[in-house]
Design a protein around this motif. Structure first.
Motif, short mmCIF file in Angstrom:
data_model
loop_
_atom_site.label_atom_id
_atom_site.label_comp_id
_atom_site.label_asym_id
_atom_site.label_seq_id
_atom_site.Cartn_x
_atom_site.Cartn_y
_atom_site.Cartn_z
N TRP A 64 91.22 -66.34 31.93
CA TRP A 64 91.43 -66.74 33.19
C TRP A 64 90.24 -67.03 34.04
O TRP A 64 90.17 -66.45 35.31
CB TRP A 64 92.06 -65.45 33.62
N SER A 123 80.80 -58.29 37.64
CA SER A 123 82.12 -58.36 36.82
C SER A 123 83.29 -57.68 37.79
O SER A 123 83.05 -57.23 38.70
CB SER A 123 82.08 -57.30 35.66
N GLY A 124 84.53 -57.94 37.21
CA GLY A 124 85.70 -57.45 37.91
C GLY A 124 85.72 -55.90 37.87
O GLY A 124 86.07 -55.29 38.88
N SER A 125 85.20 -55.53 36.50
CA SER A 125 85.24 -54.01 36.39
C SER A 125 84.24 -53.44 37.54
O SER A 125 84.74 -52.18 38.22
CB SER A 125 84.97 -53.56 35.13
N HIS A 158 92.81 -53.38 35.94
CA HIS A 158 91.50 -53.48 36.88
C HIS A 158 90.15 -53.69 36.28
O HIS A 158 89.19 -53.44 36.91
CB HIS A 158 91.76 -52.61 38.08
N GLU A 230 97.21 -56.13 41.96
CA GLU A 230 97.02 -57.62 41.81
C GLU A 230 98.06 -58.22 42.32
O GLU A 230 99.20 -57.95 42.29
CB GLU A 230 97.00 -58.08 40.10
N ILE A 266 91.87 -62.32 38.99
CA ILE A 266 92.56 -63.61 38.26
C ILE A 266 93.19 -64.66 39.15
O ILE A 266 93.00 -65.75 39.14
CB ILE A 266 93.71 -63.17 37.47
N LYS A 292 85.44 -63.78 37.82
CA LYS A 292 86.04 -64.67 37.00
C LYS A 292 85.68 -66.06 37.65
O LYS A 292 84.85 -66.63 37.47
CB LYS A 292 87.37 -64.60 36.55
N ARG A 421 98.32 -67.18 25.85
CA ARG A 421 98.07 -65.57 25.87
C ARG A 421 99.38 -64.89 25.51
O ARG A 421 100.29 -65.34 25.96
CB ARG A 421 97.41 -65.20 27.05
N1 PXG Z 1 90.79 -57.18 37.72
C1 PXG Z 1 91.84 -57.99 37.23
C2 PXG Z 1 93.02 -58.27 37.91
C3 PXG Z 1 91.32 -58.59 35.78
O1 PXG Z 1 92.38 -59.32 35.24
C4 PXG Z 1 89.30 -57.44 35.61
C5 PXG Z 1 89.72 -56.75 37.03
C6 PXG Z 1 88.24 -56.77 35.16
O2 PXG Z 1 87.24 -57.87 34.94
P1 PXG Z 1 86.05 -57.84 34.07
O3 PXG Z 1 85.12 -58.80 34.53
O4 PXG Z 1 85.30 -56.71 34.29
O5 PXG Z 1 86.55 -58.11 32.66
C7 PXG Z 1 90.37 -58.22 35.14
C8 PXG Z 1 89.88 -58.68 33.74
C9 PXG Z 1 93.74 -60.35 29.46
C10 PXG Z 1 92.54 -59.80 29.91
O6 PXG Z 1 94.16 -59.97 28.31
C11 PXG Z 1 92.32 -60.10 31.47
C12 PXG Z 1 91.01 -59.40 31.76
C13 PXG Z 1 90.14 -59.18 31.03
C14 PXG Z 1 90.37 -58.94 29.43
C15 PXG Z 1 91.59 -59.34 29.04
O7 PXG Z 1 94.65 -61.15 30.26
N2 PXG Z 1 90.85 -59.43 33.26
#
Ligand code: PXG
Length: 461
Positions: A64, A123-125, A158, A230, A266, A292, A421
Motif C-alpha cells: 500500500w 513508520s506508521g506504527s 494501526h 482508519e 494507507i 507509506k 492481496r
Molecule cells: N496504520 C495503518 C492503517 C496501516 O495500514 C500501519 C499503521 C503501520 O505502519 P508501519 O509503517 O509501521 O508498518 C499500517 C501498516 C496488510 C498490511 O496486510 C498493512 C500494513 C502493514 C502490513 C501489512 O495489508 N499497514
C-alpha cells in the motif's frame, strides 16, 4: 507455481540464507522456509521481477505504499542529492535542516488550514504510538488528565509496536504478550457484508456509529481521550464503511469532546482520489497519522499531523513534550517525501485517479465481477478495491475457512503474474496511482482468472 527444484541457483542461495537468519513478518516461519519466499529483485513503474526472471504486475503498491510506482528518477535523485549535501542531522538540541523545513512547507500547503503542526517519525506504527502519547498529553495540558482512554475498532490495524498493536483490534496480535495495554478499548468494525439480514446498509452504518456513543457513555466522556480509526479499513479486509457512518461518528466525537483521529497511513496521499481519505468520506479529524505514501515507500518516513487545537496547546502551553526519535525528520526521508509530493502534485496524479483511472478501475471491476457467483460484494473508490468472496451470493453466506479461499486466489494470481492481496475472505487491489488503462485491463483480467480458478477449486467442497 514456483517450486524449490526449478528455482535458479541465485534463488536457492537467497532462500537458504534467508531461512537460516531471517524471521519474516506475520508468517509461520517454518512453513515459509519449507516453501521458500519469492525473491523480488527489481521494480519499475508497476512491475516487479523475481530472482528467476518472472515478471509480476504489482496490484498492491508493494504494501500500500509505492504511490508513484517503482524507480521514479525524481525521488532517486532527491535521495542522492540529499545524501551528498547532508546525510544526517537530528531534530534535538535546537537544530533543524532545510529538507525537513521544505517538507513541512509543502505538506501544510496540501493540508487544509486547520492543521498546523507535524511530528515526524519513521513508520506508521511509531506514529500511532506517538498518537497515544500526544492525545493524552493534550488532555493533561487542557487540565483534564483523566481523559486518557483511546477507543479503536476490532479488526482495525494501526501497526505492530506495543502501543499501535494495542490500538489496533487484531485479536491474534492481542493474544501474544498481554495486549492491549491499559486504557485502550475497542468497538465493532463497520463490516456491512456481515450485517444481519433485516438491516439496510445505512441502518447498519448508524448502528456501528452508535456503538461509539454507547462506549463513551459507559466509560464516561470525562475519561475518553480519542477515537482512532482508519477512514476505510485496510489490512482488516479493505472495508468501506456505509455512507451514514463517518458523519455520525464525527457528530458523536464533537458532542462528547472526544478527539477524532484518522489513521491515514494507507488512505493518505491519493489512494481514494483525494489527497486524504477523510476528504473522500467528508469528515474532519483532529489528528492524522501518515506514513507509506508520504515517501511512496522509497525510504521509511511517517508523521503525526495535528490540528491547530492540539498543535497550539502543545507549543504554547505544553512546555517540553518528552518525545523524540533519532531519525525524526531524517533529511534523506524528508527530501524524498518532498520530491514525492512534488511528483504527485506536478503530474496531476491524484486528480487523474479521481477523474479518470479510478473510475475506470472501479467500472472494469464491476463489469468483470458483478455477476460472478463467488463475488458477493465489490467495494472501493479511486485506486483501492475489495472483492468479497462468498459461498452463496443470495444469502451472503461466507466460506468457513475464508482465509484459505482468499489465499488460494492470491496464489493463483501470483502464478499468473499479478500481485493481489488476500485477507479474511476478501481480495484487495491497491495498485500504484500511476497505473495506465492497459495495466488496469491486465490487472482486472488476471484477477478475474484467479477468482475463476479459486471458484473451480472450491466449488466441489
Ligand atoms: N496504520 C495503518 C492503517 C496501516 O495500514 C500501519 C499503521 C503501520 O505502519 P508501519 O509503517 O509501521 O508498518 C499500517 C501498516 C496488510 C498490511 O496486510 C498493512 C500494513 C502493514 C502490513 C501489512 O495489508 N499497514
Amino acid at each position: 507455481m514456483d517450486t524449490k527444484t526449478n528455482a535458479s541457483s541465485d534463488t536457492r542461495r537467497y532462500r537458504a540464507i534467508d531461512a537460516a537468519h531471517h524471521i519474516h513478518a506475520f508468517v509461520d516461519q517454518q512453513a515459509l522456509n519449507a516453501e521458500g519466499p519469492r525473491v523480488i529483485v527489481r521494480g519499475k513503474g508497476l512491475e516487479v521481477w523475481d530472482s528467476d526472471g518472472k515478471r509480476y504486475l504489482d496490484g498492491m503498491s508493494g504494501l500500500w505504499c509505492t504511490n508513484v510506482g517503482y524507480g521514479r528518477r525524481e525521488l532517486i535523485d532527491a535521495a542522492c542529492r540529499q545524501m551528498d549535501e547532508l546525510s544526517y542531522y537530528n531534530m534535538f538540541f535546537h537544530t533543524t535542516h532545510p529538507a525537513v523545513v521544505e517538507l513541512s512547507s509543502r505538506l501544510f500547503e496540501l493540508l487544509p488550514g486547520h492543521y498546523s503542526h507535524a511530528i515526524y517519525t519513521n513508520s506508521g506504527s511509531e506514529t500511532n504510538d506517538l498518537l497515544i502519547r500526544t492525545v493524552r498529553r493534550y488532555w493533561e495540558i487542557e487540565g483534564k488528565p483523566n481523559k486518557k482512554i483511546l477507543i479503536g475498532r476490532h479488526n482495525g490495524y494501526h501497526g505492530s509496536t506495543v502501543g499501535s498493536a494495542s490500538l489496533g483490534g487484531m485479536a491474534f496480535m492481542h493474544e501474544m504478550g498481554d495486549l492491549p495495554i491499559p486504557g485502550i478499548v475497542h468497538i465493532g468494525e463497520p463490516y456491512g457484508y456481515a450485517r444481519s439480514a433485516e438491516l439496510t446498509v445505512d441502518e447498519f452504518g448508524r448502528r456501528c456509529a452508535a456503538e461509539l456513543e454507547a462506549k463513551i457513555l459507559e466509560l464516561g466522556a470525562d475519561r475518553v481521550a480519542a477515537f482512532v480509526a482508519e477512514p476505510f479499513q485496510g489490512a482488516g479486509g479493505m472495508i468501506f464503511p456505509p455512507d451514514t457512518y463517518w458523519p455520525e461518528i464525527q457528530r458523536i466525537c464533537r458532542k462528547h469532546d472526544v478527539l477524532l483521529c484518522a489513521d491515514e497511513v494507507i488512505g493518505g496521499f491519493g489512494r481514494t482520489g483525494e489527497w486524504f481519505a477523510h476528504q473522500h468520506f467528508n469528515f474532519v479529524p483532529d489528528a492524522i497519522s501518515i506514513a507509506k505514501g508520504l515517501t511512496s515507500g522509497y525510504v521509511p518516513m511517517g508523521g503525526l499531523v495535528l490540528s491547530q487545537r492540539i498543535g497550539e496547546a502543545l507549543v504554547e502551553r505544553g512546555g517540553v513534550f518528552a518525545h523524540g526519535l533519532t531519525y525524526s525528520g531524517h533529511p534523506v526521508a524528508a527530501a524524498v517525501a518532498l520530491a514525492n509530493l512534488d511528483v504527485l502534485h506536478r503530474d496531476g496524479i491524484i486528480d487523474r485517479v479521481r477523474d479518470d483511472t479510478g473510475p475506470y478501475l472501479q467500472r472494469c471491476l464491476r463489469e468483470a465481477f458483478a455477476d460472478h457467483p463467488m463475488v458477493g460484494e465489490i467495494q472501493g473508490h479511486g485506486m483501492v478495491a475489495a472483492l468479497q468472496l462468498c459461498r452463496d451470493k443470495a444469502t451472503r453466506q461466507r466460506f468457513d475457512d475464508e482465509s484459505a479461499v482468499s489465499w488460494h486466489c492470491r496464489c493463483a494470481g501470483f502464478d499468473d503474474g499479478v500481485i493481489i492481496r488476500s485477507t479474511l475472505g476478501r481480495m484487495i487491489l491497491a495498485p500504484a496511482l500511476v497505473i495506465r488503462h492497459d495495466e488496469i485491463d491486465e490487472l482486472v483480467e488476471k484477477t478475474r482468472r484467479a477468482v475463476d480458478r479459486t471458484a473451480a477449486a472450491f466449488a466441489a467442497r
